[in-house]
Design an enzyme around this catalytic site. Structure first.
Site, mmCIF file in Angstrom:
data_model
loop_
_atom_site.group_PDB
_atom_site.id
_atom_site.type_symbol
_atom_site.label_atom_id
_atom_site.label_comp_id
_atom_site.label_asym_id
_atom_site.label_seq_id
_atom_site.Cartn_x
_atom_site.Cartn_y
_atom_site.Cartn_z
ATOM 1 N N HIS A 1 10.512 0.307 3.922
ATOM 2 C CA HIS A 1 9.260 0.677 3.575
ATOM 3 C C HIS A 1 8.406 -0.103 2.751
ATOM 4 O O HIS A 1 7.148 -0.343 2.561
ATOM 5 C CB HIS A 1 9.639 2.242 3.026
ATOM 6 N N ASP B 1 11.685 0.186 8.443
ATOM 7 C CA ASP B 1 11.094 1.326 7.252
ATOM 8 C C ASP B 1 11.777 2.601 8.118
ATOM 9 O O ASP B 1 11.424 3.362 9.099
ATOM 10 C CB ASP B 1 9.526 1.404 7.569
ATOM 11 N N SER C 1 1.376 3.781 2.933
ATOM 12 C CA SER C 1 2.362 4.946 2.602
ATOM 13 C C SER C 1 1.423 5.984 2.260
ATOM 14 O O SER C 1 0.622 6.450 3.299
ATOM 15 C CB SER C 1 3.108 4.491 1.498
#
EC number: 2.3.1.46
Length: 390
Positions: free
Chosen positions: A360, A327, A162
């Protein structure tokens, strides 16, 4: 503490009990915003042992709400290990029998490194909203200074998911000679308009809380809990896939009957409120604002007329880029954008999209195929670094 309440034995694949360390820096750090931090602290943890040639160091870069405690336990009373314990430890993907792993809390954070909760030496009060805006580049420069302090000239790998993946990319561009391998997981080379919009909604939820006091809430002995709760609820919706939310909650009710009111009725409502309530007392609102702005600002291609291939030209190391099928915060298409740019720039890159229902947040979890691919790449890193017998 009654011995019966303590963890009887730490897992065999755990790094065990760990303790944070603090590095203090008096050399000023010039920031992208034009301001300078005259001095600052970085809190970090290490796992494994640094070898004699100092060639087995791995840096972990954390995501928005992450911190230095990535693996192991601070005490036997801990209910949970560090946030990436699934991947760091003896025999795990990031094998601490081979690698010396460093994980730190970034500047602007709220877990010990200098940030809005720290004291501003010029005023004697908390920095609060006066803490300067940070960028991914600022974090990477400070991380490089920590590496200098620890005597590490070159990392065997820099790894992050991320927002952490954005830091990895920045490392490859700012310090190409100091990074041997880059692992970019569930990340993006820049935020989409939709992602910036999500961040702005979260910021406005915090800033419109009456207890925010323009960021000086600590001086009013309060916290903007309602705003931070809402910000986290919005975030959690984007971290989970529709399938994950459906299988976890569906339309399940907390009780057998509808109450025809606005109290919690659906299990998914209960989950979001719980996550928001927990986060609102464990994370700093000013830090949340800073972190989301750093996300928004990251765009290495901007200085190259939007040409990402030109932006990644300085990189010289092999990349592993990982995305997850469900995601939708940073979808596979954004990872492929980076991969395509690396290929056009003639850089070595391996790419995999993991079929996962977890959205995610899958980058945090022990997905079987994810672990296998991650471990395989890190095995090659160990081989190329001569660490197989370390």
């Amino acid at each position: 503490m009654d011995s019966d309440t303590l963890m009887p034995e730490l897992p065999s694949d755990s790094v065990g009990l760990v303790a944070p360390q603090t590095a203090h820096f008096d050399v000023p750090l010039a920031l992208a915003c034009g301001k300078t931090l005259q001095s600052y602290d970085l809190v970090y943890e290490t796992y494994g042992k640094l070898n004699a040639s100092r060639s087995n160091a791995v840096l972990i870069c954390h995501a928005l709400s992450g911190h230095h405690h990535a693996a192991g336990y601070h005490s036997r009373e801990d209910r949970k290990p560090g946030w990436w314990d699934a991947h760091i430890g003896p025999g795990k993907s990031i094998d601490t029998d081979r690698f010396f792993v460093i994980s730190l809390n970034n500047l602007g954070g709220c877990h010990g490194s200098t940030g809005p909760c720290a004291i501003n030496p010029d005023t004697g009060r908390q920095w609060g909203p006066d803490f300067p805006m940070m960028t991914v580049g600022d974090w990477v420069h400070s991380q490089a200074r920590l590496a200098d302090r620890l005597g590490i000239e070159r990392f065997a790998a820099v790894i992050g998911g991320s927002l952490g993946g954005m830091q990895v990319l920045q490392w490859s561009l700012a310090y190409p000679e100091r990074i041997a391998n880059a692992v970019v997981i569930a990340a993006t080379p820049k935020l989409s308009a939709q992602n910036i919009a999500f961040n702005e909604v979260a910021r406005q939820a915090i800033r419109s809380d009456p207890d925010f006091y323009d960021g000086w809430y600590a001086e009013h002995d309060t916290l903007p809990r309602r705003g931070l709760k809402l910000a986290r609820m919005v975030g959690h919706i984007t971290y989970l896939s529709e399938d994950a939310m459906g299988s976890k909650f569906g339309r399940d009710l907390r009780s057998d009957d509808l109450n025809f009111g606005y109290d919690v009725e659906f299990q998914v409502e209960s989950y979001l409120r719980y996550q928001g309530d927990t986060f609102s007392t464990s994370f700093d609102a000013n830090t949340y604002l800073l972190m989301t702005k750093a996300l928004d600002y990251f765009d290495p291609a901007a200085a190259h007329d939007g040409d990402l291939a030109a932006a990644v030209a300085p990189a010289s190391c092999p990349f592993l880029v990982v995305s997850f099928s469900t995601d939708w915060r940073f979808p596979p298409s954004r990872s492929r954008e980076l991969v395509d740019a690396l290929i056009r720039a003639g850089k070595p890159v391996s790419y995999v999209c993991i079929d996962s229902p977890h959205g995610h947040d899958a980058f945090l979890l022990p997905e079987t195929r994810y672990q296998a691919i991650f471990a395989s790449f890190m095995g090659r890193v160990a081989h190329d670094s001569g660490l197989e017998d370390s």
